[in-house]
Scaffold this motif. Structure first.
Motif, PDB file in Angstrom:
ATOM      1  N   ASN A 144      10.452   6.710 -11.094  1.00  0.00           N
ATOM      2  CA  ASN A 144       9.839   8.030 -10.942  1.00  0.00           C
ATOM      3  C   ASN A 144       8.899   8.115  -9.746  1.00  0.00           C
ATOM      4  O   ASN A 144       8.463   9.209  -9.384  1.00  0.00           O
ATOM      5  CB  ASN A 144       9.058   8.397 -12.214  1.00  0.00           C
ATOM      6  N   MET A 145       8.556   6.983  -9.149  1.00  0.00           N
ATOM      7  CA  MET A 145       7.571   6.965  -8.072  1.00  0.00           C
ATOM      8  C   MET A 145       8.195   6.890  -6.676  1.00  0.00           C
ATOM      9  O   MET A 145       7.546   7.247  -5.704  1.00  0.00           O
ATOM     10  CB  MET A 145       6.636   5.758  -8.248  1.00  0.00           C
ATOM     11  N   ILE A 146       9.427   6.418  -6.584  1.00  0.00           N
ATOM     12  CA  ILE A 146      10.060   6.225  -5.282  1.00  0.00           C
ATOM     13  C   ILE A 146      10.829   7.485  -4.897  1.00  0.00           C
ATOM     14  O   ILE A 146      11.608   8.018  -5.679  1.00  0.00           O
ATOM     15  CB  ILE A 146      11.033   5.022  -5.322  1.00  0.00           C
ATOM     16  N   ASN A 147      10.604   7.931  -3.677  1.00  0.00           N
ATOM     17  CA  ASN A 147      11.337   9.089  -3.178  1.00  0.00           C
ATOM     18  C   ASN A 147      11.789   8.798  -1.743  1.00  0.00           C
ATOM     19  O   ASN A 147      11.504   7.738  -1.197  1.00  0.00           O
ATOM     20  CB  ASN A 147      10.475  10.355  -3.257  1.00  0.00           C
ATOM     21  N   LEU A 150       0.835  -1.209   0.000  1.00  0.00           N
ATOM     22  CA  LEU A 150       0.000   0.000   0.000  1.00  0.00           C
ATOM     23  C   LEU A 150       0.868   1.255   0.000  1.00  0.00           C
ATOM     24  O   LEU A 150       0.588   2.219  -0.723  1.00  0.00           O
ATOM     25  CB  LEU A 150      -0.925   0.003   1.227  1.00  0.00           C
ATOM     26  N   ILE A 151       1.927   1.249   0.792  1.00  0.00           N
ATOM     27  CA  ILE A 151       2.836   2.403   0.851  1.00  0.00           C
ATOM     28  C   ILE A 151       3.506   2.614  -0.500  1.00  0.00           C
ATOM     29  O   ILE A 151       3.570   3.743  -0.999  1.00  0.00           O
ATOM     30  CB  ILE A 151       3.878   2.222   1.979  1.00  0.00           C
ATOM     31  N   LEU A 152       4.012   1.533  -1.097  1.00  0.00           N
ATOM     32  CA  LEU A 152       4.650   1.663  -2.411  1.00  0.00           C
ATOM     33  C   LEU A 152       3.701   2.245  -3.451  1.00  0.00           C
ATOM     34  O   LEU A 152       4.094   3.074  -4.271  1.00  0.00           O
ATOM     35  CB  LEU A 152       5.152   0.309  -2.905  1.00  0.00           C
ATOM     36  N   LEU A 153       2.452   1.807  -3.408  1.00  0.00           N
ATOM     37  CA  LEU A 153       1.464   2.256  -4.391  1.00  0.00           C
ATOM     38  C   LEU A 153       0.853   3.601  -4.016  1.00  0.00           C
ATOM     39  O   LEU A 153      -0.057   4.076  -4.687  1.00  0.00           O
ATOM     40  CB  LEU A 153       0.356   1.206  -4.543  1.00  0.00           C
ATOM     41  N   GLN A 154       1.359   4.186  -2.937  1.00  0.00           N
ATOM     42  CA  GLN A 154       0.896   5.484  -2.437  1.00  0.00           C
ATOM     43  C   GLN A 154      -0.598   5.459  -2.136  1.00  0.00           C
ATOM     44  O   GLN A 154      -1.341   6.378  -2.473  1.00  0.00           O
ATOM     45  CB  GLN A 154       1.274   6.601  -3.410  1.00  0.00           C
ATOM     46  N   ARG A 155      -1.020   4.379  -1.497  1.00  0.00           N
ATOM     47  CA  ARG A 155      -2.405   4.220  -1.050  1.00  0.00           C
ATOM     48  C   ARG A 155      -2.481   4.520   0.443  1.00  0.00           C
ATOM     49  O   ARG A 155      -1.479   4.541   1.150  1.00  0.00           O
ATOM     50  CB  ARG A 155      -2.892   2.791  -1.304  1.00  0.00           C
ATOM     51  N   ALA A 156      -3.676   4.696   0.932  1.00  0.00           N
ATOM     52  CA  ALA A 156      -3.893   5.001   2.345  1.00  0.00           C
ATOM     53  C   ALA A 156      -3.559   3.794   3.223  1.00  0.00           C
ATOM     54  O   ALA A 156      -3.751   2.642   2.823  1.00  0.00           O
ATOM     55  CB  ALA A 156      -5.348   5.404   2.559  1.00  0.00           C
ATOM     56  N   VAL A 157      -3.066   4.081   4.403  1.00  0.00           N
ATOM     57  CA  VAL A 157      -2.877   3.089   5.466  1.00  0.00           C
ATOM     58  C   VAL A 157      -3.508   3.675   6.728  1.00  0.00           C
ATOM     59  O   VAL A 157      -3.778   4.880   6.794  1.00  0.00           O
ATOM     60  CB  VAL A 157      -1.390   2.744   5.710  1.00  0.00           C
ATOM     61  N   CYS A 202       7.128  -9.174  -0.422  1.00  0.00           N
ATOM     62  CA  CYS A 202       8.343  -8.893   0.366  1.00  0.00           C
ATOM     63  C   CYS A 202       9.546  -8.706  -0.546  1.00  0.00           C
ATOM     64  O   CYS A 202      10.352  -7.790  -0.346  1.00  0.00           O
ATOM     65  CB  CYS A 202       8.614 -10.022   1.358  1.00  0.00           C
ATOM     66  N   THR A 203       9.675  -9.554  -1.552  1.00  0.00           N
ATOM     67  CA  THR A 203      10.784  -9.449  -2.501  1.00  0.00           C
ATOM     68  C   THR A 203      10.728  -8.113  -3.237  1.00  0.00           C
ATOM     69  O   THR A 203      11.753  -7.438  -3.413  1.00  0.00           O
ATOM     70  CB  THR A 203      10.740 -10.611  -3.516  1.00  0.00           C
ATOM     71  N   ILE A 204       9.536  -7.703  -3.660  1.00  0.00           N
ATOM     72  CA  ILE A 204       9.378  -6.431  -4.362  1.00  0.00           C
ATOM     73  C   ILE A 204       9.759  -5.267  -3.454  1.00  0.00           C
ATOM     74  O   ILE A 204      10.508  -4.370  -3.856  1.00  0.00           O
ATOM     75  CB  ILE A 204       7.926  -6.270  -4.871  1.00  0.00           C
ATOM     76  N   VAL A 205       9.258  -5.273  -2.227  1.00  0.00           N
ATOM     77  CA  VAL A 205       9.541  -4.163  -1.310  1.00  0.00           C
ATOM     78  C   VAL A 205      11.035  -4.074  -1.036  1.00  0.00           C
ATOM     79  O   VAL A 205      11.612  -2.981  -1.073  1.00  0.00           O
ATOM     80  CB  VAL A 205       8.726  -4.307  -0.013  1.00  0.00           C
ATOM     81  N   HIS A 206      11.664  -5.201  -0.754  1.00  0.00           N
ATOM     82  CA  HIS A 206      13.120  -5.185  -0.530  1.00  0.00           C
ATOM     83  C   HIS A 206      13.857  -4.671  -1.760  1.00  0.00           C
ATOM     84  O   HIS A 206      14.774  -3.853  -1.653  1.00  0.00           O
ATOM     85  CB  HIS A 206      13.632  -6.589  -0.162  1.00  0.00           C
ATOM     86  N   GLY A 207      13.456  -5.143  -2.941  1.00  0.00           N
ATOM     87  CA  GLY A 207      14.119  -4.715  -4.175  1.00  0.00           C
ATOM     88  C   GLY A 207      13.953  -3.231  -4.442  1.00  0.00           C
ATOM     89  O   GLY A 207      14.910  -2.531  -4.784  1.00  0.00           O
ATOM     90  N   ILE A 208      12.735  -2.724  -4.287  1.00  0.00           N
ATOM     91  CA  ILE A 208      12.469  -1.307  -4.521  1.00  0.00           C
ATOM     92  C   ILE A 208      13.207  -0.462  -3.496  1.00  0.00           C
ATOM     93  O   ILE A 208      13.766   0.590  -3.826  1.00  0.00           O
ATOM     94  CB  ILE A 208      10.950  -1.017  -4.492  1.00  0.00           C
ATOM     95  N   PHE A 209      13.231  -0.890  -2.252  1.00  0.00           N
ATOM     96  CA  PHE A 209      13.934  -0.143  -1.198  1.00  0.00           C
ATOM     97  C   PHE A 209      15.422  -0.033  -1.527  1.00  0.00           C
ATOM     98  O   PHE A 209      16.016   1.018  -1.336  1.00  0.00           O
ATOM     99  CB  PHE A 209      13.719  -0.815   0.154  1.00  0.00           C
ATOM    100  N   ARG A 210      16.004  -1.102  -2.029  1.00  0.00           N
ATOM    101  CA  ARG A 210      17.429  -1.075  -2.393  1.00  0.00           C
ATOM    102  C   ARG A 210      17.678  -0.286  -3.667  1.00  0.00           C
ATOM    103  O   ARG A 210      18.771   0.193  -3.915  1.00  0.00           O
ATOM    104  CB  ARG A 210      17.958  -2.501  -2.575  1.00  0.00           C
ATOM    105  N   PHE A 211      16.642  -0.178  -4.492  1.00  0.00           N
ATOM    106  CA  PHE A 211      16.739   0.557  -5.750  1.00  0.00           C
ATOM    107  C   PHE A 211      17.016   2.023  -5.459  1.00  0.00           C
ATOM    108  O   PHE A 211      17.822   2.677  -5.984  1.00  0.00           O
ATOM    109  CB  PHE A 211      15.446   0.411  -6.557  1.00  0.00           C
TER     110      PHE A 211
END
Length: 156
Positions: A99-102, A44-51, A147-156
């Motif tokens: 372009n989406m990760i900051n 949800l955080i990656l997709l910029q959705r509400a939590v 989990c794999t996606i989140v770890h990968g994007i975080f390291r990106f």
């Protein structure tokens, strides 16, 4: 190819392993295992959705209790998993992730990924990352892929 690009490729390859039946399996849980709730929060955080607003609760991962963030599954995660276009939403995100990760997104993900093998520096309430791919895989392929996606994007 630089290491950041490798992590993004790994994240995309992980998503390619997800099938609709994997999402349906998670939706079918009567009581969602807590590691999956945390993984869906990170998505949800990656997709910029509400939590849900930040609140501490007792979370049990691998039979080890720890004080952690309350997950948003019941309020927001179920709705995300019900979306028919979820596969294309994630695919589009992964196509445009650069372009989406900051810094703010990474800061929001940090509690879900924090872990240090040196106990004095480990801020995780567990002796592993809250988003542990191997532990999530025990419950569902979908959770492990997220989990794999989140770890990968975080390291990106």
């Amino acid at each position: 190819l630089d290491t950041a690009g490798v992590h993004l490729i790994e994240a995309r390859a992980a998503w390619d392993r997800v099938h609709l039946v994997d999402v349906a399996e998670v939706r079918a849980f009567r009581r969602l295992p807590q590691p999956l709730g945390l993984a869906i929060d990170a998505l949800l955080i990656l997709l910029q959705r509400a939590v849900v607003p930040v609140a501490e609760t007792q979370v049990l991962i691998d039979r080890i209790p720890g004080d952690f963030l309350k997950d948003s599954y019941d309020v927001h995660g179920k709705r995300l998993l019900q979306e028919r276009c979820l596969p294309s939403i994630v695919q589009n995100f992964l196509s445009d992730a650069a372009n989406m990760i900051n810094a703010e997104t990474c800061e929001l993900l940090e509690p879900y990924l924090r872990y240090d093998a040196i106990p004095a520096r480990n801020w995780s309430p567990w002796p592993f990352s809250p988003l542990n791919v191997q532990l999530a895989e025990r419950q569902s392929r979908f959770g492990a892929v997220v989990c794999t996606i989140v770890h990968g994007i975080f390291r990106f």
